[in-house]
Write a protein that holds these residues in place. Structure first.
Motif, PDB file in Angstrom:
ATOM      1  N   THR A 150       0.502  -1.387  -0.173  1.00  0.00           N
ATOM      2  CA  THR A 150       0.439   0.043  -0.030  1.00  0.00           C
ATOM      3  C   THR A 150       0.867   1.421   0.163  1.00  0.00           C
ATOM      4  OG1 THR A 150      -1.799  -1.172   1.455  1.00  0.00           O
ATOM      5  CG2 THR A 150      -1.718   0.927   0.916  1.00  0.00           C
ATOM      6  N   PRO A 151       0.612   2.519  -0.812  1.00  0.00           N
ATOM      7  CA  PRO A 151       1.452   3.615  -0.507  1.00  0.00           C
ATOM      8  C   PRO A 151       1.539   3.990   0.152  1.00  0.00           C
ATOM      9  CG  PRO A 151      -0.187   3.027  -2.597  1.00  0.00           C
ATOM     10  CD  PRO A 151      -0.014   1.831  -2.356  1.00  0.00           C
ATOM     11  N   ALA A 152       2.440   5.270   0.382  1.00  0.00           N
ATOM     12  CA  ALA A 152       2.307   5.677   1.933  1.00  0.00           C
ATOM     13  C   ALA A 152       1.326   7.143   1.518  1.00  0.00           C
ATOM     14  CB  ALA A 152       3.790   6.034   2.294  1.00  0.00           C
ATOM     15  N   PRO A 153       0.531   7.520   1.707  1.00  0.00           N
ATOM     16  CA  PRO A 153      -0.070   8.092   1.489  1.00  0.00           C
ATOM     17  C   PRO A 153       0.388   9.788   1.287  1.00  0.00           C
ATOM     18  CG  PRO A 153      -0.387   7.963   4.427  1.00  0.00           C
ATOM     19  CD  PRO A 153       0.034   7.383   3.630  1.00  0.00           C
ATOM     20  N   PRO A 154       0.273  10.597   0.759  1.00  0.00           N
ATOM     21  CA  PRO A 154       0.383  11.909   0.340  1.00  0.00           C
ATOM     22  C   PRO A 154       0.203  12.563   1.797  1.00  0.00           C
ATOM     23  CG  PRO A 154      -1.256  12.122  -1.217  1.00  0.00           C
ATOM     24  CD  PRO A 154      -1.813  10.642  -0.076  1.00  0.00           C
ATOM     25  N   ALA A 155       1.006  13.503   1.572  1.00  0.00           N
ATOM     26  CA  ALA A 155       0.735  14.535   2.944  1.00  0.00           C
ATOM     27  C   ALA A 155      -0.063  15.330   2.726  1.00  0.00           C
ATOM     28  CB  ALA A 155       2.472  15.953   2.515  1.00  0.00           C
ATOM     29  N   PRO A 156      -0.618  16.303   3.428  1.00  0.00           N
ATOM     30  CA  PRO A 156      -1.897  16.759   4.002  1.00  0.00           C
ATOM     31  C   PRO A 156      -1.498  18.249   3.116  1.00  0.00           C
ATOM     32  CG  PRO A 156      -1.357  16.010   5.835  1.00  0.00           C
ATOM     33  CD  PRO A 156      -0.452  15.602   5.113  1.00  0.00           C
ATOM     34  N   PRO A 157      -2.608  19.029   3.182  1.00  0.00           N
ATOM     35  CA  PRO A 157      -2.136  20.597   2.518  1.00  0.00           C
ATOM     36  C   PRO A 157      -2.260  21.011   3.111  1.00  0.00           C
ATOM     37  CG  PRO A 157      -4.681  19.749   1.975  1.00  0.00           C
ATOM     38  CD  PRO A 157      -3.741  18.322   2.038  1.00  0.00           C
ATOM     39  N   ARG A 158      -1.390  22.573   4.035  1.00  0.00           N
ATOM     40  CA  ARG A 158      -1.668  23.393   5.274  1.00  0.00           C
ATOM     41  C   ARG A 158      -2.185  23.542   5.569  1.00  0.00           C
ATOM     42  NH1 ARG A 158       3.855  27.735   4.334  1.00  0.00           N
ATOM     43  NH2 ARG A 158       4.190  25.373   3.895  1.00  0.00           N
ATOM     44  N   GLY A 159      -2.911  23.273   6.538  1.00  0.00           N
ATOM     45  CA  GLY A 159      -4.262  23.906   7.203  1.00  0.00           C
ATOM     46  C   GLY A 159      -5.052  23.450   7.197  1.00  0.00           C
ATOM     47  N   ALA A 160      -5.053  21.545   6.436  1.00  0.00           N
ATOM     48  CA  ALA A 160      -6.545  20.681   6.162  1.00  0.00           C
ATOM     49  C   ALA A 160      -6.131  19.613   7.668  1.00  0.00           C
ATOM     50  CB  ALA A 160      -5.201  19.401   5.421  1.00  0.00           C
ATOM     51  N   MET A 161      -7.832  19.757   8.630  1.00  0.00           N
ATOM     52  CA  MET A 161      -8.106  19.452   9.185  1.00  0.00           C
ATOM     53  C   MET A 161      -7.049  18.387   9.581  1.00  0.00           C
ATOM     54  SD  MET A 161      -9.775  20.989  11.518  1.00  0.00           S
ATOM     55  CE  MET A 161     -11.021  19.994  11.969  1.00  0.00           C
TER      56      MET A 161
END
Length: 230
Positions: A86-97
């Protein structure tokens, strides 16, 4: 403690993964364990997963990880192998909950169950549904059914909902159960035992309570959860 069939399936998966790097298909499992339908394999896999021996990787066919083995099956140097990374999930955008992980399990949806006039019993898996682990009751096997009909609406169960069922063959008065009537019709009703008779009660005044001799009714499971369909 595992049943004989659960041990046989776990050993089959282990052997094939050590030899070929992939687990056997459901058809191969069914043939190797001499079962009549793949629904039995789904239930065995679910039981092994609930007991922590295997883990299924979501949205990937034939993706099973062996997490541990019973003492009797352990071999020196054994290491669990994972099929399909399972690929690692992408980093969440800045300010995301922040995302809070929720433990969930995939249950087989065994088809449709009548919340109305009984329909023919269904034993084949139609698809799977993700269910929060907190919804599951106890350590037994669980499965899901899609509701058809409106006889249980006053119990909050509507047409199109998914009910989560804990597999068991006994029930207390007042339990909502999957009942198999005369070995071929399945229905979702409230269970009442009256002497040597079984009453299957609807939760809708438009439907009459159906009463059968107790030898004609087999409890297949008890309702433990509900997934609403909007």
């Amino acid at each position: 403690m595992l049943t004989r069939k659960q041990l046989e399936l776990l050993d089959l998966i282990r052997t094939r993964m050590e030899a070929d790097g992939i687990p056997p298909s459901f058809d191969e499992m069914k043939e190797a364990l001499d079962l009549k339908s793949k629904s039995g394999i789904h239930r065995l896999i679910t039981a092994l997963e609930e007991r922590g021996f295997i883990r299924r990787l979501a949205h990937r066919a034939r993706a099973i990880e062996i997490v541990k083995l019973p003492e009797a099956m352990e071999r020196p140097g054994f290491r669990p192998r994972v099929v399909a990374e399972t690929p690692a999930p992408p980093a969440p955008p800045r300010g995301a909950m922040p995302v809070v992980p929720v433990h969930a399990l995939e249950l087989p949806v065994m088809g449709r169950i009548a919340a109305g006039v009984p329909i023919e019993a269904i034993s084949e898996v139609s698809h799977h549904v993700a269910v929060p682990g907190s919804m599951l009751s106890g350590q037994g096997a669980h499965y899901a059914l899609e509701v058809r009909g409106d006889s249980m609406i006053e119990a909050g169960i509507n047409d199109g909902d998914i009910v989560v069922i804990r597999e068991q063959n006994t029930a207390e008065n007042g339990d909502i159960v999957v009942a198999l009537v005369e070995d071929h019709e399945a229905t979702l009703k409230r269970f009442r035992r009256k002497g040597g008779m079984i009453a299957l009660e609807a939760a809708n005044p438009a439907y009459e309570t159906r009463v059968y001799p107790d030898h004609l009714v087999q409890v297949q499971g008890r309702l433990v959860g509900l997934i609403r369909s909007y």
